[in-house]
Design an enzyme around this catalytic site. Structure first.
Site, PDB file in Angstrom:
ATOM      1  CE  LYS A  33      -4.002  -1.770   2.573  1.00 11.41           C
ATOM      2  NZ  LYS A  33      -4.987  -1.523   1.511  1.00 11.41           N
ATOM      3  NE  ARG A  83     -10.904  -9.573  -2.299  1.00 10.80           N
ATOM      4  CZ  ARG A  83     -11.201  -8.635  -3.188  1.00 10.80           C
ATOM      5  NH1 ARG A  83     -11.504  -8.976  -4.427  1.00 10.80           N
ATOM      6  NH2 ARG A  83     -11.207  -7.357  -2.837  1.00 10.80           N
TER       7      ARG A  83
HETATM    8  N1  BES Z   1      -8.258  -3.636   4.169  1.00  7.32           N
HETATM    9  C1  BES Z   1      -8.379  -3.203   2.829  1.00  7.32           C
HETATM   10  C2  BES Z   1      -9.654  -2.389   2.576  1.00  7.32           C
HETATM   11  C3  BES Z   1      -9.793  -1.087   3.317  1.00  7.32           C
HETATM   12  C4  BES Z   1      -9.323   0.093   2.772  1.00  7.32           C
HETATM   13  C5  BES Z   1     -10.447  -1.042   4.529  1.00  7.32           C
HETATM   14  C6  BES Z   1      -9.496   1.289   3.428  1.00  7.32           C
HETATM   15  C7  BES Z   1     -10.619   0.157   5.198  1.00  7.32           C
HETATM   16  C8  BES Z   1     -10.147   1.320   4.652  1.00  7.32           C
HETATM   17  C9  BES Z   1      -8.392  -4.408   1.890  1.00  7.32           C
HETATM   18  O1  BES Z   1      -7.641  -5.479   2.307  1.00  7.32           O
HETATM   19  C10 BES Z   1      -7.814  -3.955   0.592  1.00  7.32           C
HETATM   20  O2  BES Z   1      -6.673  -3.608   0.581  1.00  7.32           O
HETATM   21  N2  BES Z   1      -8.621  -3.976  -0.461  1.00  7.32           N
HETATM   22  C11 BES Z   1      -8.184  -3.564  -1.734  1.00  7.32           C
HETATM   23  C12 BES Z   1      -8.692  -4.563  -2.744  1.00  7.32           C
HETATM   24  C13 BES Z   1      -8.088  -4.421  -4.111  1.00  7.32           C
HETATM   25  C14 BES Z   1      -6.620  -4.769  -4.068  1.00  7.32           C
HETATM   26  C15 BES Z   1      -8.816  -5.350  -5.057  1.00  7.32           C
HETATM   27  C16 BES Z   1      -8.748  -2.178  -2.008  1.00  7.32           C
HETATM   28  O3  BES Z   1      -9.851  -1.888  -1.535  1.00  7.32           O
HETATM   29  O4  BES Z   1      -8.075  -1.393  -2.634  1.00  7.32           O
HETATM   30 MN    MN Z   2      -5.623  -5.337   1.714  1.00  4.29          MN
END
Ligand code: BES
Ligand code: MN
Ligand code: ZN
Length: 499
Positions: free
Chosen positions: A274, A348
């Site tokens: 990230k 997921r």
């Molecule tokens: N934990 C994150 C989602 C999230 C983001 C929760 C901001 C709370 C606040 C999740 O694991 C994630 O990183 N999701 C990605 C999915 C993508 C890579 C398909 C996302 O939402 O960008």
């Molecule tokens: Mn994630």
């Protein structure tokens, strides 16, 4: 500094020294007991209300210090908003929160709150008390120097016409507050303190309340073939845990309700790392697991007449020499193969195995999972609604209604064949990300591959678990979202003869 708060209930007349609080209806004047208190001051209510712009709206206040002829330090007149018997319960929770905000702002140590509305139901008084307690919560255990003018211990007495039936109503509601506050604290805790093992340790303590708690180690999970959850965990020094909590308050033969939580104690994104900005928020990526744990605590505290199972998948998503990579193909417990195209779509994977395990072992009559699953849910709905995915209209309607009643709101999202295409893989049965478009929906579609004939709802709480602006009932970063809405859903639709 102290956050101690004692809440009591007493019959009229019982106003003590300290601060006396009375309520005035929107565009109204003090009535009943409030009128007799106000009239003692000899002041002209209409003139004072006009001069301070008080119209009785929620949040409005008249603050009289050292009021003449009253044996108290202060008289607070609070706006009650519009009267109405059909007021949503959550309006009363908000009033309680707003009351606490005023008491804190006026540095009150001891308050008598006069509530002599005719026909005031115990459950509404319980909401007021709950709102006050929720608003009082702070997470400041890591401050070594208290803020200047920090809070002092406070005692609040609600003074009522009748106190009959109140003890049960308040105890019941406070059981939910305790669950919500537990969830908040779990989410607020930093990931260096709260890893999978530590979280599992906290969940294990719920056995004191009569909950059966089991903990699976990575070896146990490998025996079950949980290749999806374990792939996420393999980049962390800290071993994964799967915690299974059971509350058996219903008919011994009745199939349970099951609640499954995403418990990523920290989400770096893994190798698909990230960006740095706001990454600290990812200490809250176990908000689903926190809500499930808080809910189990609530059910036990109020001795709910229901059989409920809570399953939480606890892992840390780290970037490391042992991390899983984009392109890897893993096999979930169900036997399905998953192509990893983004290691940041880890929640997921955790849920895929937790859901499968739950339905194989318990054959629940309904599974509800909670997860801070996608940033897309936050983009779509902000902090005010969680995204609800549920193919059964009746269940979706009941969850929606519970959200409206508690203020932990949900908004329904669609499934559809066109989305399914987005997670088809060239190499495996399915891939773990469908890209940027419809991110919350493709995530729900992914999860659906791991649901096998059991009624199921998925709630994406990425927007609601943390980070909202302070509200009437919460001054903290974490919200504890999920405990109250699911408790309400269980009460209205899960408890009773059938169970
Ligand atoms: N934990 C994150 C989602 C999230 C983001 C929760 C901001 C709370 C606040 C999740 O694991 C994630 O990183 N999701 C990605 C999915 C993508 C890579 C398909 C996302 O939402 O960008
Ligand atoms: Mn994630
Ligand atoms: Zn995540």
């Amino acid at each position: 500094m102290s956050h101690d708060l004692s809440l009591d209930f007493a019959p009229l007349p019982a106003a003590k020294a300290g601060t006396i609080v009375i309520y005035v209806e929107q565009d109204g004047v003090p009535e009943g007991e409030a009128k007799s208190v106000w009239d003692k001051t000899g002041k002209d209510f209409a003139a004072i209300a006009k001069s301070v712009g008080f119209s009785g709206k929620p949040g409005h206040m008249i603050d009289l210090v050292a009021p003449p002829n009253l044996a108290c330090d202060r008289l607070l007149v609070l706006g009650r908003g519009k009267n109405g018997a059909l007021d949503a319960l959550s309006a009363w929770t908000d009033r309680g929160g707003s009351l606490m905000a005023k008491l804190e702002a006026t540095r009150t140590r001891s308050a008598s709150v006069i509530l002599d509305e005719p026909g005031l139901e115990p459950r509404r008084v319980a909401e007021l008390a709950a709102g006050a307690k929720l608003r009082r919560y702070r997470f400041d255990k890591y401050r070594t120097t208290p803020p200047e003018n920090g809070p002092e211990a406070m005692s609040v007495t609600f003074v009522l016409k009748e106190t009959g039936g109140l003890d049960d109503a308040v105890a019941d509601r406070m059981a939910v507050v305790e669950g919500t506050l537990m969830a908040r604290t779990l989410v607020n805790e930093p990931a260096n303190v709260l890893g999978p093992v530590e979280f599992a340790g906290i969940a294990n303590r719920l056995s004191d309340l009569g909950i059966t708690v089991e903990t699976l180690t990575p070896e146990d999970m490998a025996d079950h073939g949980m290749g999806a959850l374990l792939a996420v965990a393999q980049g962390s020094e800290r071993p994964a845990r799967l915690v299974v909590m059971q509350w058996r308050g219903g008919n011994p033969d009745a199939a349970p309700l099951a609640f499954i939580g995403k418990g990523v104690v920290f989400d770096t994104g893994g190798i698909s790392i990230k960006p740095a900005a706001n990454m600290e928020d990812m200490k809250g990526d176990m908000g689903g697991a926190a809500a499930v744990t808080g809910l189990m605590k609530t059910l036990a505290l109020r001795k709910a007449k229901v059989n409920a199972v809570g399953v939480i998948g606890l892992v840390e998503n780290m970037a490391d020499g042992r991390s899983y990579r984009p392109g890897d193909i893993v096999t979930a417990m169900s036997g399905k193969t998953i192509e990893i195209v983004n290691t940041d779509a880890e929640g997921r994977l955790v849920l895929a195995d937790a859901l499968w395990y739950t339905q194989e072992r318990f054959r629940p009559r309904l599974m509800v999972d909670l997860a801070t699953l996608t940033g897309a849910a936050l983009v779509a709905l902000g902090h005010d609604h969680a995204a609800l995915f549920c193919e059964d209209d009746a269940t979706a309607d009941k969850l929606f209604a519970a959200g409206q009643e508690t203020g932990e709101k949900l908004w329904r999202m669609p499934f559809g064949q066109a989305y399914e295409k987005l997670i088809e893989s060239r190499f495996a049965d399915i891939k773990n990300s469908g890209g940027r478009k419809a991110g919350s929906i493709t995530a729900a579609h992914f999860l659906r591959h791991f649901v096998n004939g059991v009624p199921w709802a998925h709630i994406d709480i990425a927007g609601t678990a943390f980070g909202a602006n302070p509200s009437e009932t919460n001054a903290s970063w974490a919200t504890g979202y999920g405990v109250a809405v699911l408790d309400r859903f269980i009460r209205d639709h899960g408890e009773g003869e059938r169970t």
